[in-house]
Each structure stands twice: as structure tokens, then as C-alpha cells.
Design a protein around this motif. Structure first.
Motif, PDB file in Angstrom:
ATOM      1  N   TRP D  73      -7.456 -14.181  -6.608  1.00 24.05           N
ATOM      2  CA  TRP D  73      -6.123 -13.345  -6.234  1.00 24.05           C
ATOM      3  C   TRP D  73      -5.047 -14.520  -6.537  1.00 24.05           C
ATOM      4  O   TRP D  73      -3.788 -14.389  -6.501  1.00 24.05           O
ATOM      5  CB  TRP D  73      -5.865 -12.949  -5.161  1.00 24.05           C
ATOM      6  N   PHE D 135       0.732 -14.941   1.136  1.00 24.74           N
ATOM      7  CA  PHE D 135      -0.552 -14.502   1.597  1.00 24.74           C
ATOM      8  C   PHE D 135      -0.915 -15.199   2.720  1.00 24.74           C
ATOM      9  O   PHE D 135      -1.352 -14.301   4.005  1.00 24.74           O
ATOM     10  CB  PHE D 135      -1.613 -14.608   0.657  1.00 24.74           C
ATOM     11  N   TYR D 138       1.404 -14.334   5.763  1.00 16.64           N
ATOM     12  CA  TYR D 138       1.426 -13.001   6.171  1.00 16.64           C
ATOM     13  C   TYR D 138       0.173 -13.093   7.185  1.00 16.64           C
ATOM     14  O   TYR D 138       0.274 -12.699   8.192  1.00 16.64           O
ATOM     15  CB  TYR D 138       1.223 -11.932   5.185  1.00 16.64           C
ATOM     16  N   VAL D 139      -0.620 -13.781   6.625  1.00 19.35           N
ATOM     17  CA  VAL D 139      -2.170 -13.757   7.535  1.00 19.35           C
ATOM     18  C   VAL D 139      -1.886 -14.589   9.088  1.00 19.35           C
ATOM     19  O   VAL D 139      -1.922 -14.036   9.988  1.00 19.35           O
ATOM     20  CB  VAL D 139      -3.186 -14.567   6.856  1.00 19.35           C
ATOM     21  N   ILE D 176       3.622  -3.832   8.649  1.00 20.76           N
ATOM     22  CA  ILE D 176       2.945  -2.964   7.655  1.00 20.76           C
ATOM     23  C   ILE D 176       3.741  -2.626   6.634  1.00 20.76           C
ATOM     24  O   ILE D 176       3.317  -2.815   5.266  1.00 20.76           O
ATOM     25  CB  ILE D 176       2.651  -1.733   8.426  1.00 20.76           C
ATOM     26  N   LEU D 177       5.040  -2.352   6.673  1.00 16.57           N
ATOM     27  CA  LEU D 177       6.045  -2.305   5.691  1.00 16.57           C
ATOM     28  C   LEU D 177       6.175  -3.569   4.733  1.00 16.57           C
ATOM     29  O   LEU D 177       6.222  -3.402   3.671  1.00 16.57           O
ATOM     30  CB  LEU D 177       7.407  -1.800   6.163  1.00 16.57           C
ATOM     31  N   LEU D 179       3.881  -5.534   4.523  1.00 16.96           N
ATOM     32  CA  LEU D 179       2.760  -5.982   3.792  1.00 16.96           C
ATOM     33  C   LEU D 179       2.793  -5.136   2.244  1.00 16.96           C
ATOM     34  O   LEU D 179       2.673  -5.523   1.197  1.00 16.96           O
ATOM     35  CB  LEU D 179       1.643  -5.084   4.198  1.00 16.96           C
ATOM     36  N   ALA D 180       3.371  -3.857   2.445  1.00 20.45           N
ATOM     37  CA  ALA D 180       3.524  -3.040   1.116  1.00 20.45           C
ATOM     38  C   ALA D 180       4.472  -3.910   0.112  1.00 20.45           C
ATOM     39  O   ALA D 180       4.322  -4.006  -0.835  1.00 20.45           O
ATOM     40  CB  ALA D 180       4.153  -1.811   1.615  1.00 20.45           C
ATOM     41  N   VAL D 182       5.165  -7.116   0.264  1.00 20.53           N
ATOM     42  CA  VAL D 182       4.448  -8.100  -0.503  1.00 20.53           C
ATOM     43  C   VAL D 182       3.684  -7.974  -1.685  1.00 20.53           C
ATOM     44  O   VAL D 182       3.722  -8.525  -2.656  1.00 20.53           O
ATOM     45  CB  VAL D 182       3.431  -8.807   0.611  1.00 20.53           C
ATOM     46  N   ILE D 183       2.811  -6.901  -1.450  1.00 16.72           N
ATOM     47  CA  ILE D 183       1.778  -6.398  -2.586  1.00 16.72           C
ATOM     48  C   ILE D 183       2.897  -6.080  -3.830  1.00 16.72           C
ATOM     49  O   ILE D 183       2.709  -6.396  -4.956  1.00 16.72           O
ATOM     50  CB  ILE D 183       1.044  -5.398  -2.242  1.00 16.72           C
ATOM     51  N   TYR D 184       3.878  -5.369  -3.523  1.00 13.70           N
ATOM     52  CA  TYR D 184       4.829  -4.758  -4.509  1.00 13.70           C
ATOM     53  C   TYR D 184       5.363  -6.198  -5.394  1.00 13.70           C
ATOM     54  O   TYR D 184       5.593  -6.101  -6.368  1.00 13.70           O
ATOM     55  CB  TYR D 184       5.892  -3.813  -4.076  1.00 13.70           C
ATOM     56  N   TRP D 187       2.901  -8.011  -7.320  1.00 12.71           N
ATOM     57  CA  TRP D 187       2.582  -7.020  -8.510  1.00 12.71           C
ATOM     58  C   TRP D 187       3.710  -7.201  -9.685  1.00 12.71           C
ATOM     59  O   TRP D 187       3.383  -7.359 -10.687  1.00 12.71           O
ATOM     60  CB  TRP D 187       2.406  -5.611  -8.214  1.00 12.71           C
ATOM     61  N   LYS D 190       3.449 -10.014 -11.367  1.00 13.82           N
ATOM     62  CA  LYS D 190       2.352 -10.431 -12.304  1.00 13.82           C
ATOM     63  C   LYS D 190       3.016  -9.516 -13.644  1.00 13.82           C
ATOM     64  O   LYS D 190       2.356 -10.024 -14.766  1.00 13.82           O
ATOM     65  CB  LYS D 190       1.121  -9.688 -11.781  1.00 13.82           C
ATOM     66  N   PHE D 198       1.140 -16.125  -5.303  1.00 16.19           N
ATOM     67  CA  PHE D 198       1.780 -15.866  -3.916  1.00 16.19           C
ATOM     68  C   PHE D 198       2.487 -16.886  -3.564  1.00 16.19           C
ATOM     69  O   PHE D 198       2.980 -16.821  -2.450  1.00 16.19           O
ATOM     70  CB  PHE D 198       0.605 -15.497  -2.676  1.00 16.19           C
TER      71      PHE D 198
END
Lengths: 167, 100, 460, 521
Positions: D73, D135, D138-139, D176-177, D179-180, D182-184, D187, D190, D198
Motif C-alpha cells: 500500500w 497511516f 492514524y494508527v 471515523i470521518l 479515516l474516510a 484519509v482514504i479519499y 486515493w 494516486k 501515505f
């Protein structure tokens, strides 16, 4: 003549199915189911798939339903589920079923299955069926035996569990 | 409406009736029979379609369905007897006391 | 097709069958019930090892073309399922002495393995049935509880309804594509005619039912609660994993068309929300796990929204992480009478009594809640990353919020164990050693996955 | 050992401490305590070496380690020190031994688990500060919840379960928000560049449309603002503080709250510069509201811990104000203010804990005239109170003064350009200083002076351990107050880089952007 018979059995099986929803006593429900099954067997016979018609009568009516009727006879008649037919899901359940039938029948009536007419009216005779089954599909024969073995062990386990539960 | 479509409609109807029965009936044994009705509807559809296509595979599947149905009943009926023997009811709603 | 392919490709299945036969012979012959568990253990371990070994050597073969084939993905799936079965067998050590438990369990695993290798709907159907049928009896085997029979019967009836739905789907798939091959499902998914769509919906509903997705979940809480701990553990992990992995195989490389997104995302989302909200109100551990597994089925089906090539990776990693953690919680449950063991209250003050078990259960709960650094987080991340990759950001956000709802009840378990005083329970029972071995079985991979999630992810 | 490895040593020492504790028998509480203190002291000493070795004249990361973690990743174990986190790492390591020593007598139940959790949270906090990979960040960020949940929940007061669940559920919702987001974000990177990464450094380069930035910043900011906490999201803090054991309060006030402000400075603002420009007025307004509202509530509380809790909200308002001003002095002031608040609030919580161990009450009305009963205690308490108020020569003064300077610096050119509201906000922030003096002096007056009515007399004054703890804090407070230069030198380049990062990319500076929806005054 054949067409009239077909319609008769279609209606008979449908009526049997509908009766199953309204009859109160499980025994009557079982009789309705048996009549449906016999009607279906007759339909198979009319279609010319005699092997399956025979299976239907032998396995379903002969074995399954006899077993079921035997179980019903052992039951307690005062069970509240005999007098109160329906659970709380009556209306949503019926509505769902009606929607399902309407959607499928309307959708399917318009479309012709791709396989239609590929080999019209072939009948499965016992012999070619058995040959095919044991030559090309013997994997399933093997797997079926494992399945039946598991089912037998499961049935025994349940019977033994009953003994332990009583003691 | 030709015969194939008639039989497909019948099979769907039997399937739906059986499903409705499983959902709305209270007696577990009746529910069991309704489930059998669903299977019967399915078999009808399988037979109709595979006969149309002259498919041996379809016939094999029908045979497998019979075997499986029989096996299921072979397990279900002892359970029903077990319930009856222990004087427990077959009423679906009676089992919901643990719901939460 | 030659004999050696036949032997090698189905080696895990053959080993399982061998174990079943051996057990039957032993039951007829032997008097002492003790050695059965060893046979089961060795069988499952050998099968798992065979699958893993074949996976490592990138084995692929099709002994029955169009019916049954193996490839590395299937082999890893089988190795996972068999590996997850191992702890469940271990904790059964204290409870089930007879061979019937072992035979039923092995045939159920056999069916699960079959599903992962199926190339035609016939094999898939037989696999599902072979997996489910023995479980109906296994649920009942506890019988310490009067509810068991009801739970089993309910499971059987709804399972049968699911089978019927699958079969009608198969029949319609055949109607619209003219094939019973598993690949026909992909064709039906991509195709637009009414019959194909009906087929896809019916097959999906069957999978939803088997995986307990709302609103087809009604059997799960009853069946989970009725069964005894090892069987519940088996159902919650192995069966669920098998169903999902089979679904991945069935979807193959097909992207989900826009018209199916609502079905593939809506019900799983509902499942997450409903499962998590209902789990909060449970007082029974197994029932709570049932609702939790309903929610997790929702997350898992979200993986299908993502791009096709990432699906397998997401599902298998999730299944491994979820299965290990779930089993860890089950094997660490304090021993005792089955009914009391199941009450959440029984966990109160567990840290004082058995810190090792309490810490491990806590880790399992946090992982199930998806809180880092545990593997559950990486698994959840992977799934939602795929969903966002595919462009469904809105669904992903909704899903993440759905997963947030679950945090509370997992924390409640920890709260019971660490923050509430409990009465001193009876001393440990003899199955301790089994449970300890089982916990090690889960713990070592968990530690590995926690510290180096990349180790597994890079290999997928 | 090589230089870069040293940071890893500091980071993983708590893990080693946990492992060591695992081997100690459960009933040997003294051994557990001694071992924990030794590990913490060692960690602090190592951090001091790191701090001294940290070269203030070099920009960018130092003591950097970058190893693949999830290679598939593009996730790396990537840690390093820069001007923004060096002081916070030092603060965390400094408070560690004090927390451990402070809990010697207070924690008698499950001692081993307690110190394991202290190590755990120390590890997570340090990790959050030094992580240079989103990442990993966040962890660590989320992991922090676990030990804090247990610390408050096991060793807390009567309503501890309510408080700890509230804390976790509040903060987890923000995460939680995030996290969304972060992924966005990853992405988007990318899809723009084809690289899956990351790393902060790569993510700073993502270019997103403004509406996406606004949403993503909103998600990040919500998570950070809950942690800070900024006013409408603060309700978990008083509960958590009141119910937490002393050590928990110290960690919470001393370090954990800084996570939020650090998140803004490290991620929120630099990742989304255009969105920052849109949000700055809102943030400044909320910061000033936090300052005033927190101070006002602190003024009317009867529970001593609550007073300090609300004062934390007020003080962190200054930090937010300084960060949002984007003035170099303001940013440095914000960092100093973070450290200063960590010291004073941490010290005050420790002192409340000490008196609570003696009298078992946190009610302000139950106390009075402690100056006569406990002279040494009172001197320390007075010093820390004055430092919290911001008396010159203490650390509090440096921080608040610099922040206000920064706010005025940023506001003045705008005032001249005809925009008055930033100046109004800066003036209101000054009002906060006055309110701060009021509530702190009210506390000191009721507590130390007046009629002596402390329960359970006679009271033992501070013992040697307690004196040593407080003396260390007081020394640090004065050091930071009298010689802020050396500390500010270390942060200067980091602050400058941050400022350029945020200011360089917007089309104009935030001045030219209209306040969103006209909601700002």
C-alpha cells in the motif's frame, strides 16, 4: 386434450399451494402439499420427463411426506400454533410475496429465455440419464454419497441427543 | 402465453407462496412444508428450462435437489419429534422470548 | 485428467474424507471415546497443511473441468478455513467426546472446501448443502439447552428457503445464459435482461441469507445462541468465511453494474446499522456475537462494490483477521456450565480472575470494532479503501459511520471484564489445556498480523 | 547507536517497559513501580540527548527512519523529528516519569496493568507526534483511545464508566470521518500522480478542488477539534478530567489535548491550504469563543478539577488562535503555549491529586486556609497558578504573549485595509487573559487563604517524592519563561516551513477570501 390436462394440473397445484397458506391443522396442510406434489408429478409426466415424475412421486410423496405425516401424528393438538395460524409478519410477508409474483411474472412474460427451443421436448429416459450421470458426472455421485453419509450421521446424532436430553 | 412461460409462472408462484408461508405461518412444521413447496417450485422451473434446452446437467441438478431435499427432511423430522417429545411447542412466536 | 492430478488437486478434500471414514471405522470398532479428537485434529491439520503447501507452490489444476478446479486463491481460502477450524476443534475438546461431532464437523468443512473450488453451480450447490446440513445437527448437539432444537429447526427451515432461492436463481441463470457454469453468474450480472437480473437477485439473496445479512438474518441469533461455544465459533467464522469466499469466486472479475449497487450496498449497510444497534442490547455473549457477525457480513459485502481485482484480497484478509479474532474471543471465554458461560454478566471482573483471558478477549473485541493497531482495522481499511477506489465515497462514509455504531458494545465487554467487580466463579475445569492450545493457535497469527500486516497483504 | 536509531529507542522504550512489566510477578507492586520509573527516566534522558542533538539550523526532518511496513500500500514506518514536534516530544518524555512517580501512592489496584497502560499511552502519544506517514499517524492516533479508555474506566471516580465511554465515543466519531478523509486523500493522490503513498511530504503536494478540500478539511478538523477540544465539541473534557485518576488527568491535559492542535498544524492546515483560507475566520472565532467561554465556566465551577479542565479549554483556545493567525510569532507562541499548558495544567492536576489523597474531596467549598496548614504545598500551588495565569517570567506569559502578538500582527494590516473583525477578535482574546487571572486567583484565594476549614486535620505536608515532582515542573516553568530563546530557536525553522506551506499555495493569502457565508463577525 393434453393442453387441458396441463392447465388442470397447473391450477390444481396452485390451489394446493394457496390452501397451504390458509389451512389451520398441519395435517391438512400436508395433504394440500401432497396434492400439489402429485399435480406437479403429473405435469412432468405430461411434459414427457418420466424419470423425474417417478422421482417426484417416489421421493417426495413416498418418502418425504410420509415421514412428515408420521411426525404430525405424534404432535400435541393443543399447541397454540394450531389455532393461531399467523405470526406477526402476516401483512409484510403477504405483501412481499405478491410483489415478488407480480414482478417475476410481468418481467418473465416479456422475455424469452435464451435456452428456449434449443432442443425442444427432449425426454430424459432412465438409461441415458444414468449413463450420463455415472460417466460425466460421477463427481456428483461421489459427493452425493458424502452428503447422504453426513445426513445419516446427523440424523443419528439427533436421535442420540434426544436420548440424552430425556435422561 | 405458451407452455414454458406458463410453467415458469407457476414455478415462481409456488416459490412465492412457499416463501410467504415460511414468513407468515407460526407452526414450524407448516413452515417446513412451505419450504418444501418452494423447492418444488424450483424443481418445476429447472425441469421446464432444462427440458427446453435438452440439458443433461439440468436433469442431474434436479436429481441432486431431490437427494438434498430428502436429506434435509431426514434431519428435520427427528428434530420435530424431539421437540414434540420434550413437550415444547412448535409455535414460532414462543421461541422469541430470548429476543432482544 | 490423470490419477495423480485427481489425487493432488483434491488432496485437502481427500484427507478430510479419509478422516471421516477413519472415524466411522473407529466408532464401530473402538470403545474408548478419547482418541477421536486427536483423529479430527490431525485430519484438519493435515488438510490445512496440504492446502497451504499447494498454495505456496502455486498449484493449479482442473481435475473435473467445468465442475471442480483448484487455483492458488482457492487453496489459500481452503487453508484459511481449515486453519480456522483448528481452534474450534480444540475447544470442543472438553465438550464433545463422541465421534459424531467430529464426523459432522469434518463433512461440513468438506462442503466448505468444495464451495471454494466449484466451477459449476452444481458443485456450489452441493458444497453449500454439505456445509450446512451437518451444522443443523451440530447446533442441536449441545442439548444442555432446551432451545437448541428450536434454533436448529429455525436454521434448517430458513436455510432451506435460502437453498430454494439459490436454486431458482441457478435455474434462471441457466434460462438466460444456457449454462450451469459458475461463470454464467458473471454473464448474468453483466447482462441486462429481466431473467438475468432476477437470477442475480435470487442468488444474491441466497448468499445474504447464508451470510446472515439483514433482513435475512433472523436465524442467526437463535442458531448461534442455541449452539454450544465451539459450534457457534465454527459458524461465526468458518461458515461465514466460506460463504463470502465462494461469493468472491462466483463474482469472479465482474464489476458490479450501477443497477445492482443499491442491492449490494443498501442491504449490507442496513445490516451494519441494525446488527450493531441490536448487539448493544444483548445479554448473551453468543447472541451479541451473532449480531456482530451480522454487521460484519455487511462490511464484507461492501467489498464487492470495489474494483474486481481487489475483492479477493479484501475478503480473504478480512476473513482471516475477523475469524482469528472471533475465535480468540471464543476460546478465551471462561469455562463452566454452557448456559452461564454464555451470559455477558459472567465476564464481569474477569481480569481479576484470569488476566490472560481478559486481555485476549479485550484485544479481540477491539479488533472486531476495527480499532488499530489490531488486524481488524487493517481489514476494514482495506475494504473501505476499495469502495472509495471504485468511486462510491458516499457509501463508504455511510458504512464507516455504521461501523462506528458498533464500537460501544465491544467496549461494553471490556468494561465488564475490567471495570466491574464480579463474583468469584468456580475454579477452572479440565478443558483448560485444550483452550490454552487453541488460544495460542489464534494468538500467534494475530500477533504477526498486528505487527506486520504487510507480510500477508504483500502476498495476496 | 546511530543517531537515527535513537528516536526509535525513545519510541519503543515504553513497549520494552510493557514487556518487562509482563515478567514481574503481579503482587510485587514496588518492583513494578520502580521498574516503570526507571524506564521512564531513561526515556526522558534519551529524549534530552535527542533534543540537544537536534540541529536548529537544519530544516526538515532529523533522526529520520523509513522502513516499509505495508509495502503493498505504500505504507512506511516513517518517523522523524522536526521543529514542530521536537518540543512536544520533549514535553511528553518529561511528563512520563512525573506521571509514574505521581501515581505511586494513588494507584493501589491492578498496579501492573496501570503502568502497562501508562507505557502504552506514552508509546501511542510519542508515535503520533513523530509519525511522518499518515497511516502510521492514524494508527497511533486511534490506538491512544485504548489505554485512555482503561485508565479512566478502571481507576477513575464514581461516574468513570460514563465519562470514559463519552470520551471514547466522542473521539472515535471524529476519527471515523477522518479515516474516510484519509482514504479519499490517498486515493486522490494516486489518481493524480499514480503513486500510492501515505507520506506527509507527498500528500502535501496533492491538489484538490476547493469543494473537496473543504469537505476533507472538515473531516480532519472535526477529529482534531474534538480532541483539542474547541468549544461546541468540548463536553467530554470536564467529565473525563473529573473522573480520571490523577495520572490520567495529567496525561490528558499535559499531552493528549495537544494531539488535536498538533494535528491541525501538521496535517489540517498544510494539507488543505485553500480550505484553510476558507475556514480560518471560523476557527479564529471558535478559538476566541473557547477562550472566553472556557474562562467564564471556569469562573463558576465548584469542583477544583473542573476549574482546571475549563481553564484548559481556554488555554488551548490561545493555541488555536496562534496557529490560525499564520504569523510566525503566533505559531511559535502556540507551540510554546502547548508546552507551557502541559506543564502548568499537568502540575496543577498533580497537586489536586495530592490534596485529594489527603482530604478525599475536590469541592472548592470544602477547603480554605491551606497556606497555613500546608505551607510548602501552597507555595508550589501559587507558583503554578501564577504560571497558568501568565505572569511574566513564567512559561505561560511567553506563550500567551507571543500568541497575542501574532494575532495582532496578523490583524493590523487587515485593519488598515478596512477589515476590522480580526482586530476585534484579538482584543477579545486579551479579555481572556483578564478572565484567566480572575478564575485562577479565585481558586487560589478560596483554596489557600481565608478561613482554614480543610477536612481531616492535621494534614501531612508534601513528602520528598511529591516535592521533587513539583520542583521539576516549577523549574521547567521558569526555564521556559525566562529563557524561551533556546526553545524558540529549535522551533523556528519548523514554524517557518509550516507557514510557507500554508501560505504559499493559496491564490492570495487568507485575507482576501471572504468569510464563508458571512458567518464571521
Amino acid at each position: 386434450m393434453q393442453q387441458a390436462l396441463l392447465w388442470f394440473f397447473v391450477l390444481a397445484s396452485l390451489a394446493g399451494g394457496l390452501l397451504m397458506l390458509v389451512l389451520r391443522h398441519p395435517m391438512r396442510v400436508a395433504l394440500a402439499l401432497i396434492s400439489t406434489m402429485v399435480s406437479l408429478a403429473a405435469i412432468y409426466a405430461i411434459l414427457g420427463v418420466h424419470v423425474i415424475a417417478v422421482f417426484q412421486v417416489l421421493i417426495y410423496v413416498g418418502a418425504v411426506m410420509v415421514f412428515m405425516v408420521y411426525a404430525i401424528m405424534l404432535l400435541d393438538v393443543r399447541d397454540p400454533s394450531f389455532t393461531h395460524r399467523y405470526s406477526g409478519y402476516l401483512l409484510p410477508g403477504l405483501a412481499g410475496a405478491v410483489v415478488l409474483v407480480v414482478a417475476f411474472v410481468r418481467g418473465l412474460a416479456g422475455s424469452t429465455p435464451a435456452v428456449m427451443g434449443a432442443g425442444v421436448g427432449t425426454t430424459f429416459d432412465v438409461q441415458p440419464f444414468s449413463v450420463a450421470f455415472l460417466n460425466d458426472y460421477w463427481l456428483y455421485f461421489e459427493l452425493t454419497s458424502v452428503l447422504l453419509l453426513a445426513a445419516v450421521v446427523a440424523a443419528i446424532a439427533i436421535l442420540k441427543a434426544r436420548r440424552r436430553g430425556n435422561g | 402465453m405458451d407452455n414454458t412461460q406458463l410453467l415458469l409462472a407457476l414455478s415462481t408462484a409456488l416459490f412465492a407462496i412457499g416463501l410467504a408461508g415460511v414468513v407468515i405461518r407460526r407452526n414450524l412444521l407448516v413452515m417446513l412444508m412451505c419450504m418444501e413447496l418452494m423447492l418444488n417450485g424450483v424443481v418445476l422451473s429447472l425441469v421446464t428450462l432444462s427440458q427446453q434446452a435438452a440439458s443433461t446437467t439440468g436433469a442431474v441438478l434436479v436429481f441432486l435437489v431431490f437427494v438434498v431435499a430428502a436429506a434435509e427432511i431426514a434431519i428435520a423430522v427427528p428434530i420435530v419429534l424431539l421437540l414434540a417429545r420434550r413437550k415444547r411447542t412448535l409455535d414460532m412466536d414462543a421461541f422469541t422470548d430470548l429476543k432482544g | 485428467m490423470n490419477a495423480s492430478t485427481l489425487l493432488t488437486a483434491m488432496l485437502p478434500e481427500h484427507l478430510l474424507l479419509l478422516g471421516i471414514l477413519l472415524l466411522i471405522v473407529l466408532e464401530i470398532g473402538a470403545r474408548k471415546p478419547r482418541e477421536f479428537l486427536w483423529v479430527t485434529l490431525v485430519t484438519v491439520f493435515a488438510a490445512a497443511f496440504a492446502a497451504a503447501r499447494l498454495y505456496v507452490s502455486d498449484y493449479a489444476a482442473a481435475p473435473f473441468p467445468g465442475q471442480f478446479s483448484v487455483d492458488p486463491a482457492a487453496l489459500l481460502g481452503k487453508a484459511t478455513l481449515l486453519g480456522l477450524t483448528l481452534p474450534a476443534v480444540l475447544i470442543a475438546g472438553g465438550e464433545f467426546r463422541g465421534p459424531r461431532f467430529s464426523i459432522l464437523l469434518l463433512s461440513s468443512v468438506y462442503g466448505a472446501c468444495l464451495m471454494l473450488s466449484s466451477d459449476s453451480f452444481l458443485t456450489l450447490f452441493l458444497g453449500i448443502e454439505l456445509m450446512s446440513l451437518p451444522v443443523y445437527a451440530l447446533v442441536l448437539l449441545a442439548m444442555g439447552r432446551p432451545e437448541s432444537a428450536e434454533g436448529a429447526l429455525k436454521y434448517l427451515i430458513l436455510g432451506g428457503a435460502g437453498t430454494a432461492s439459490l436454486l431458482l436463481g441457478i435455474s434462471f441463470t441457466f434460462g438466460s445464459t444456457g449454462s450451469f457454469g459458475l461463470a454464467a453468474f458473471g454473464a448474468a450480472l453483466a447482462g441486462g435482461d429481466t431473467m438475468a437480473r432476477a437470477a442475480v437477485v435470487l442468488v444474491l439473496l441466497a448468499f445474504y441469507l447464508k451470510a446472515a445479512v439483514v433482513p435475512f438474518h433472523a436465524w442467526a441469533p437463535d442458531a448461534y445462541e442455541s449452539a454450544s461455544v465451539p459450534v457457534t465459533a465454527y459458524m461465526a467464522t468458518v461458515i461465514k468465511s466460506a460463504v463470502l469466499l465462494a461469493a468472491v469466486r462466483m463474482f469472479a472479475g465482474t464489476e458490479v453494474p450501477a443497477s445492482m449497487v443499491v442491492l449490494l450496498a443498501g442491504l449490507p449497510l442496513l445490516s451494519m446499522v441494525w446488527g450493531n444497534l441490536t448487539a448493544m442490547r444483548q445479554e448473551s455473549f453468543r447472541r451479541m456475537i451473532a449480531y456482530s457477525s451480522i454487521a460484519h457480513a455487511g462490511y464484507l459485502f461492501f467489498a464487492f462494490l470495489g474494483p474486481a481485482q481487489g475483492r479477493y484480497e479484501a475478503v480473504i484478509f478480512y476473513v482471516i483477521a475477523y475469524g482469528l479474532m472471533n475465535l480468540l474471543a471464543f476460546v478465551c471465554l471462561p469455562t463452566g456450565e454452557d448456559a452461564t458461560r454464555d451470559r455477558l454478566d459472567n465476564l464481569k471482573g474477569l481480569f481479576g480472575r484470569n488476566p490472560y483471558a481478559a486481555v485476549l478477549i479485550a484485544a479481540a473485541m477491539l479488533s472486531l470494532a476495527g480499532i488499530p493497531p489490531f488486524p481488524g482495522f487493517v481489514a476494514k481499511f482495506l475494504i473501505f479503501r476499495n469502495v472509495i477506489d471504485a468511486g462510491y465515497t458516499g457509501w463508504a462514509v455511510a458504512g464507516l459511520i455504521g461501523s462506528y455504531l458498533g464500537i460501544y458494545f465491544y467496549l461494553r465487554v471490556i468494561q465488564y471484564m475490567f471495570m466491574s467487580a464480579g463474583e468469584e466463579a468456580a475454579a477452572a475445569t479440565p478443558s483448560r489445556a485444550w483452550a490454552f492450545a487453541a488460544s495460542l493457535c489464534c494468538l500467534l497469527p494475530v500477533i504477526l498480523l498486528t505487527i506486520f500486516p504487510g507480510w500477508l497483504l504483500d502476498r495476496l | 547507536m546511530s543517531e537515527a536509531a535513537m528516536l526509535n529507542w525513545v519510541l519503543f522504550l515504553p513497549v520494552a517497559g510493557m514487556a518487562a512489566l509482563l515478567l514481574v510477578p503481579r503482587l510485587r507492586a514496588d518492583l513494578v513501580r520502580g521498574l516503570s520509573l526507571a524506564v521512564m527516566v531513561l526515556q526522558f534522558l534519551l529524549t534530552v540527548v535527542l533534543y540537544l542533538e537536534f540541529d536548529a539550523d537544519l530544516g526538515g526532518l532529523q533522526f529520520e527512519t523509513r522502513l516499509p511496513w505495508i509495502a503493498d500500500w505504500g505504507v512506511y514506518y516513517h518517523v522523524g523529528l522536526d521543529g514542530l514536534n521536537i518540543l512536544l516530544v520533549l514535553l511528553t518524555a518529561f511528563l512520563g516519569p512525573l506521571v509514574v512517580a505521581g501515581a505511586f501512592s494513588a494507584i493501589q489496584k491492578d498496579v501492573k496493568l496501570f503502568y502497562s497502560m501508562v507505557f502504552f499511552i506514552q508509546f501511542a502519544m510519542l508515535g503520533t507526534f513523530v509519525a511522518q506517514d499518515l497511516f502510521l499517524f492514524y494508527v497511533f492516533w486511534e490506538t491512544m483511545l485504548i489505554p485512555m479508555f482503561l485508565i479512566i474506566g478502571i481507576w477513575g471516580g464514581e461516574r468513570r464508566i460514563y465519562a470514559t465511554l463519552k470520551f471514547v465515543l466522542y473521539t472515535a466519531f471524529g476519527s471515523i470521518l477522518m479515516l474516510a478523509a484519509v482514504i479519499y486523500l490517498v486515493w486522490s493522490l494516486k489518481s493524480q500522480t499514480g503513486i500510492t503513498s501515505f507520506a506527509f511530504a507527498d500528500l502535501y503536494g496533492t491538489r484538490l478542488p476547493l469543494d473537496a478540500q473543504v469537505l476533507l478539511f472538515g473531516a480532519f478538523a472535526l477529529s482534531f477539534a474534538i480532541k483539542v477540544p474547541v468549544v461546541p465539541l468540548h463536553t467530554w473534557l470536564p467529565d473525563a478530567h473529573v473522573e480520571a485518576p490523577t495520572a490520567g488527568s495529567v496525561i490528558l491535559a499535559g499531552v493528549l489535548l495537544k494531539m488535536g492542535t498538533y494535528g491541525f498544524i501538521k496535517l489540517g492546515f498544510p494539507l488543505f491550504p485553500e480550505a484553510t483560507a476558507v475556514y480560518t475566520p471560523v476557527i479564529m472565532v471558535l478559538a476566541v469563543i473557547s477562550i472566553i467561554y472556557g474562562a467564564c465556566l471556569a469562573l463558576v465551577q465548584d469542583d477544583i478539577k473542573k476549574i482546571i479542565a475549563y481553564s484548559s479549554i481556554s488555554h488551548l483556545g490561545y493555541v488555536m488562535l496562534g496557529l490560525a493567525s499564520l504569523d510566525l510569532l503566533g505559531i511559535q507562541g502556540a507551540i510554546i503555549q502547548m508546552v507551557s499548558h502541559g506543564l502548568t495544567a499537568g502540575g496543577l492536576f498533580l497537586m489536586v491529586g495530592m490534596i485529594y489523597e489527603r482530604c478525599h474531596s475536590r469541592d472548592l467549598a470544602a477547603y480554605g486556609g491551606l497556606a497555613k496548614l500546608l505551607p510548602v504545598y501552597s507555595v508550589f500551588f501559587m507558583v503554578l497558578t501564577l504560571a497558568a495565569v501568565g505572569l511574566p517570567t513564567t512559561s505561560g506569559f511567553t506563550g500567551e504573549f507571543l500568541v497575542l502578538m501574532g494575532a495582532f500582527n496578523a490583524a493590523w494590516p487587515q485593519y488598515e485595509a478596512g477589515v476590522t473583525w480580526p482586530l476585534v477578535l484579538a482584543c477579545l482574546a486579551v479579555l481572556g487573559v483578564v478572565l484567566g487571572a480572575l478564575y485562577m486567583l479565585r481558586l487560589a484565594q478560596h483554596f489557600l487563604f481565608g478561613e482554614s476549614k480543610a477536612p481531616h486535620q492535621p494534614l501531612a505536608d508534601l513528602n520528598l517524592r511529591e516535592k521533587a515532582i513539583l520542583a521539576l515542573i516549577v523549574v521547567a516553568v521558569f526555564w521556559l519563561g525566562l529563557f524561551p530563546d533556546s526553545f524558540m530557536r529549535k522551533t523556528e525553522l519548523g514554524a517557518l516551513e509550516y507557514q510557507q506551506q500554508v501560505m504559499s499555495r493559496p491564490a492570495g493569502s487568507w485575507v482576501s477570501v471572504e468569510p464563508a457565508g458571512g458567518s464571521a463577525p
